[in-house]
Write an enzyme that holds these catalytic residues in place. Structure first.
Site, PDB file in Angstrom:
ATOM      1  N   CYS A 192      20.654 -30.193 -79.376  1.00  0.00           N
ATOM      2  CA  CYS A 192      19.506 -31.070 -79.557  1.00  0.00           C
ATOM      3  C   CYS A 192      19.094 -31.655 -78.217  1.00  0.00           C
ATOM      4  O   CYS A 192      19.836 -31.596 -77.243  1.00  0.00           O
ATOM      5  CB  CYS A 192      19.844 -32.217 -80.516  1.00  0.00           C
ATOM      6  SG  CYS A 192      20.607 -31.697 -82.068  1.00  0.00           S
ATOM      7  N   ARG A 220      13.426 -36.985 -80.673  1.00  0.00           N
ATOM      8  CA  ARG A 220      14.409 -35.927 -80.402  1.00  0.00           C
ATOM      9  C   ARG A 220      14.013 -34.642 -81.110  1.00  0.00           C
ATOM     10  O   ARG A 220      13.181 -34.641 -82.031  1.00  0.00           O
ATOM     11  CB  ARG A 220      15.786 -36.387 -80.863  1.00  0.00           C
ATOM     12  CG  ARG A 220      15.908 -36.751 -82.331  1.00  0.00           C
ATOM     13  CD  ARG A 220      16.403 -35.632 -83.260  1.00  0.00           C
ATOM     14  NE  ARG A 220      17.651 -35.060 -82.881  1.00  0.00           N
ATOM     15  CZ  ARG A 220      18.851 -35.589 -83.173  1.00  0.00           C
ATOM     16  NH1 ARG A 220      18.892 -36.712 -83.902  1.00  0.00           N
ATOM     17  NH2 ARG A 220      19.956 -35.010 -82.797  1.00  0.00           N
ATOM     18  N   ASN A 270      24.989 -33.505 -80.709  1.00  0.00           N
ATOM     19  CA  ASN A 270      26.266 -32.801 -80.684  1.00  0.00           C
ATOM     20  C   ASN A 270      26.949 -32.936 -79.325  1.00  0.00           C
ATOM     21  O   ASN A 270      26.311 -32.812 -78.269  1.00  0.00           O
ATOM     22  CB  ASN A 270      26.065 -31.322 -81.004  1.00  0.00           C
ATOM     23  CG  ASN A 270      26.210 -31.041 -82.485  1.00  0.00           C
ATOM     24  OD1 ASN A 270      26.814 -31.807 -83.224  1.00  0.00           O
ATOM     25  ND2 ASN A 270      25.656 -29.923 -82.932  1.00  0.00           N
TER      26      ASN A 270
END
Length: 324
Positions: free
Chosen positions: A2, A16, A79
């Site tokens: 991401c 995002r 992540n």
């Protein structure tokens, strides 16, 4: 994988991309001020700041991926697999589970400064939400209109970094990502000059050569550099429509297309959604992989003094405007 970013014109924007091979069933979720938040170790919080963000709701509990609160603070988890190591429960600390970290911060922080004060008193622990939803290895960006920080919990403890670029991707750790920007200090929005040799009549043969060497692959380190460069040079007017449009262009520079990042045989990581929040106005904008039309949810159109979640399933089908 991401990418998150901040942006500021007249208002402050935060958003995002969420890149993955499948969706858990995400919904834009408004948590009003009187929703009774049950925290695993910190009890129930019956009154707090309202939140809007993207969440997977399980049993009326919002598992937020990202969001903003009514005070203009934004937060997103990305992540951080292989580096994230959570702390042990301690009797002399405020113990917060990874899955409730975003609401813990957003329900009670009116600024990044207040968020840092909370971080100084807490342990970030790895207690899972349930057996089917184990703890995810994440790190976080927290931002307001004045500044941004990155939070990483690793084997040697909880780290809080000032984030001067207002960008976060995945691995490697944030300090390394910032160091790697040194590799691109020669890049520019302007056309380059010949410094190779004065003995050679070298000339530019295309527009955009000042950014020659800017990475374009899908790795997290390359996405960090690409969005940092794009954001730092992005120019927009002050209006809402043009600011929102520019923000989507910034994150669009690292869109992931189906087929380019194989994670298992026949499975590909794609940009499931891209968000842009006007943190000053409490508006959550988003697009999805198959829907490029921007959809908006305004938290202030809800009863923010209520006690029930408001859920908006994502519009995922392409919206095409026919003109003939």
């Amino acid at each position: 994988m991401c990418t998150a970013a901040t942006y500021k014109t007249k208002d402050f924007y935060f958003g995002r991309t969420l890149d993955y091979e499948f969706s858990y069933g995400d919904e834009v979720t408004v948590t009003p001020r009187k929703y009774p938040f049950q925290f695993r170790y910190m009890g129930e919080k019956k009154s707090h700041y309202a939140i809007i963000g993207m969440a997977h709701v399980v049993g009326d509990y919002p598992l937020y991926y990202d969001g903003i609160n009514e005070k203009g603070v934004g937060m997103a988890g990305l992540n951080f697999v292989g580096n994230a190591v959570y702390q042990e429960v301690s009797d002399d600390r405020e113990n917060v589970a990874q899955y409730e970290f975003i609401p813990w911060i957003l329900t009670q922080s009116a600024s990044v400064k207040e968020a840092r004060e909370l971080l100084g008193k807490m342990n970030l622990v790895g207690t899972p939400f349930n057996e089917k939803l184990p703890s995810a290895g994440l790190h976080w960006i927290i931002a307001d209109k004045e500044k941004a920080i990155t939070v990483e919990c690793m084997a040697d403890g909880l780290h809080i970094y000032d984030n001067p670029v207002g960008v976060l991707t995945n691995n490697p750790p944030f300090e390394t990502q910032m160091f790697l920007l040194n590799n691109y200090m020669n890049l520019s929005e302007k056309q380059p000059e010949n410094h190779f040799s004065e003995k050679l009549p070298l000339k530019t043969y295309s527009r955009g050569m000042g950014a020659f060497g800017l990475p374009g692959d899908l790795s997290s380190a390359s996405r960090f550099a690409k969005v940092a460069f794009t954001k730092m040079h992005a120019i927009s007017g002050e209006g809402e429509a043009e600011s929102v449009s520019q923000f989507f262009h910034i994150l669009g520079s690292v869109d992931q297309q189906r087929g380019c990042c194989e994670v298992a045989e026949g499975k590909y990581e794609i940009t499931l959604y891209t968000s842009c929040c006007n943190a000053d106005r409490g508006i959550y904008y988003y697009t999805t992989y198959d829907n490029h039309q921007i959809t908006a949810v305004d938290m202030h159109h809800e009863d923010l003094d209520g006690s029930s979640l408001s859920l908006y399933p994502l519009v995922t089908g392409e919206q095409i405007r026919w003109v003939n």
